[in-house]
Design an enzyme around this catalytic site. Structure first.
Site, PDB file in Angstrom:
ATOM      1  N   VAL A  49       0.883  -1.239   0.298  1.00 36.18           N
ATOM      2  CA  VAL A  49       0.040  -0.029  -0.056  1.00 36.18           C
ATOM      3  C   VAL A  49       1.006   1.129   0.172  1.00 36.18           C
ATOM      4  O   VAL A  49       1.635   1.357   0.875  1.00 36.18           O
ATOM      5  CB  VAL A  49      -0.949   0.009   1.121  1.00 36.18           C
ATOM      6  CG1 VAL A  49      -1.616   1.290   1.258  1.00 36.18           C
ATOM      7  CG2 VAL A  49      -1.656  -1.224   1.390  1.00 36.18           C
ATOM      8  N   GLN A  94       4.479   1.178  12.718  1.00 33.90           N
ATOM      9  CA  GLN A  94       4.111   2.568  12.836  1.00 33.90           C
ATOM     10  C   GLN A  94       2.730   2.672  12.034  1.00 33.90           C
ATOM     11  O   GLN A  94       2.281   3.803  12.125  1.00 33.90           O
ATOM     12  CB  GLN A  94       5.209   3.404  12.159  1.00 33.90           C
ATOM     13  CG  GLN A  94       5.520   3.245  10.763  1.00 33.90           C
ATOM     14  CD  GLN A  94       6.599   2.287  10.674  1.00 33.90           C
ATOM     15  OE1 GLN A  94       6.803   1.372  11.371  1.00 33.90           O
ATOM     16  NE2 GLN A  94       7.365   2.213   9.669  1.00 33.90           N
ATOM     17  N   TYR A 124      -4.296   1.129  10.244  1.00 31.58           N
ATOM     18  CA  TYR A 124      -5.252   0.211   9.554  1.00 31.58           C
ATOM     19  C   TYR A 124      -6.307  -0.129  10.718  1.00 31.58           C
ATOM     20  O   TYR A 124      -7.368  -0.565  10.410  1.00 31.58           O
ATOM     21  CB  TYR A 124      -4.440  -1.087   9.446  1.00 31.58           C
ATOM     22  CG  TYR A 124      -3.650  -1.236   7.949  1.00 31.58           C
ATOM     23  CD1 TYR A 124      -2.105  -0.705   8.025  1.00 31.58           C
ATOM     24  CD2 TYR A 124      -4.318  -0.878   6.810  1.00 31.58           C
ATOM     25  CE1 TYR A 124      -1.617  -0.652   7.036  1.00 31.58           C
ATOM     26  CE2 TYR A 124      -3.563  -0.675   5.705  1.00 31.58           C
ATOM     27  CZ  TYR A 124      -2.411  -0.694   5.534  1.00 31.58           C
ATOM     28  OH  TYR A 124      -1.615  -0.353   4.546  1.00 31.58           O
TER      29      TYR A 124
END
Lengths: 221, 257
Positions: free
Chosen positions: A157, A195, A200
């Site tokens: 991502v 981190q 999420y």
């Protein structure tokens, strides 16, 4: 006995609860997105999120996420696509921008080709008055592998640093999740650097549910 | 038993064919190890140690009685480049009635979905739709299986008329499976590892996973991952897996309990 075990077959009980959880998540998610986007008058959210929106409503493969008018009168659109059309050189350049180590182009191509889903964000800049003068730039990507039936794992991502801090990463992941759910993938997983665990978590992910551990074979440091 | 002395000779480390894959995949997990020489040596050592202990544990399980032979002798001298055959006999033993039972490993992925469903029932997993099971198998990068092949005594002589004229009295049964999804380039995730309870406790699960890993490595997949229930974390640790390396967390979207 991996993840499949955790799904207790109380199918009758969970759909309602799950639907509710998703709605709640989406309300808070869109709230946070909206507050980010509406900081100035020239930014419009084209795809208005509504908590009434049925999950069944199919997500278009490509649509405009954000549109804004720039200082010089040009229009910039951020376009989401789950169609997976990524130029591997553009991707390589984007990975360089975020500071990731270089990977062989052939492998990048193979990875894209063999991902179940590749979602992208592109910036489309239209100069004022000249319809054909458009610049399209890859500014974000997420991809997922899957067995097409039960499990998906989201990898890679990334959002162009120049475009970070606007909620685009969140939108990218949220749309990817939605597209996966629409394909009836019940288990969506990922491995998050320490981190970004909170990032999420805010999108509905939970670390180590019921003590399930993500494990790596001889990870290289 | 004559080949087992090879197991313990670790005078030579196998040479690994890990490419210079600084895998930046997976949300920038792996800081690029610029000191590749050290990293590789370190990794080489780790794997050797793991393999020695793994095979040690397997060996002690298999040699409990004289009728069990390890057909595929693991050797730490074995080059990792040596391709893993798609199918081979892992274990062979002679049963009380003179029949021979072979445990066969295969990475060919030929699984009957009904057999798989029955095996999942045996281990107590919740039922899943057959169509989805089929799709999952079809769309897995690798499907590794263990089958038990039982040959009745007297019927496996290739050179008798009988073997040509009659059907061999062989029973083949699916007793284990592991599968992996992958992007065919960087990452693989192992799912659904199971062994028939009647065959557990013999090191077959370990062998299944170890061979699956080896097959994935041979296909140059640098990052092999899985999600382990808390009670099997130790099992996978013993196979070389590490939980939460550098604080990386496995995460699930709204897991259903």
């Amino acid at each position: 006995m991996l993840d499949i075990c955790i799904f207790v077959t109380s199918v009758l009980f969970f759909p309602a609860r799950r639907k509710l959880k998703v709605c709640q998540t989406r309300a808070s998610f869109w709230e946070s997105i909206r507050s980010g986007f509406l900081k100035n008058n020239t930014t419009q959210v084209i795809e208005p999120p509504s908590t009434n929106q049925e999950e069944e409503e199919p997500l278009p493969e490509e649509f405009v996420l954000v549109e804004k008018t720039l200082a010089d009168g040009a229009i910039e659109q951020i376009i989401f696509s789950s169609g997976g059309d990524v130029d591997v050189y553009d991707l390589q350049a984007l990975c360089d921008k975020v500071g990731w180590p270089r990977r062989p182009l052939s492998k990048l191509s193979a990875a894209l080709k063999n991902s179940y889903m590749v979602a992208t964000l592109h910036s489309l800049r239209k100069s004022p008055g000249e319809e054909r003068n458009e610049q399209k730039k890859l500014i974000g990507m997420a991809r997922a592998t899957s067995d097409h039936a039960f499990n998906a794992t989201i990898w890679d991502v990334l959002v162009d640093p120049s475009y970070q801090g606007q909620g685009l990463g969140k939108a990218l992941v949220e749309k990817t999740i939605r597209a996966l759910l629409q394909r009836d993938i019940g288990n969506i997983t990922l491995f998050a650097d320490s981190q970004v665990v909170e990032f999420y978590r805010n999108l509905g992910f939970e670390p180590d549910p019921e003590g399930i551990k993500g494990m790596f074979w001889h990870p290289r440091y």
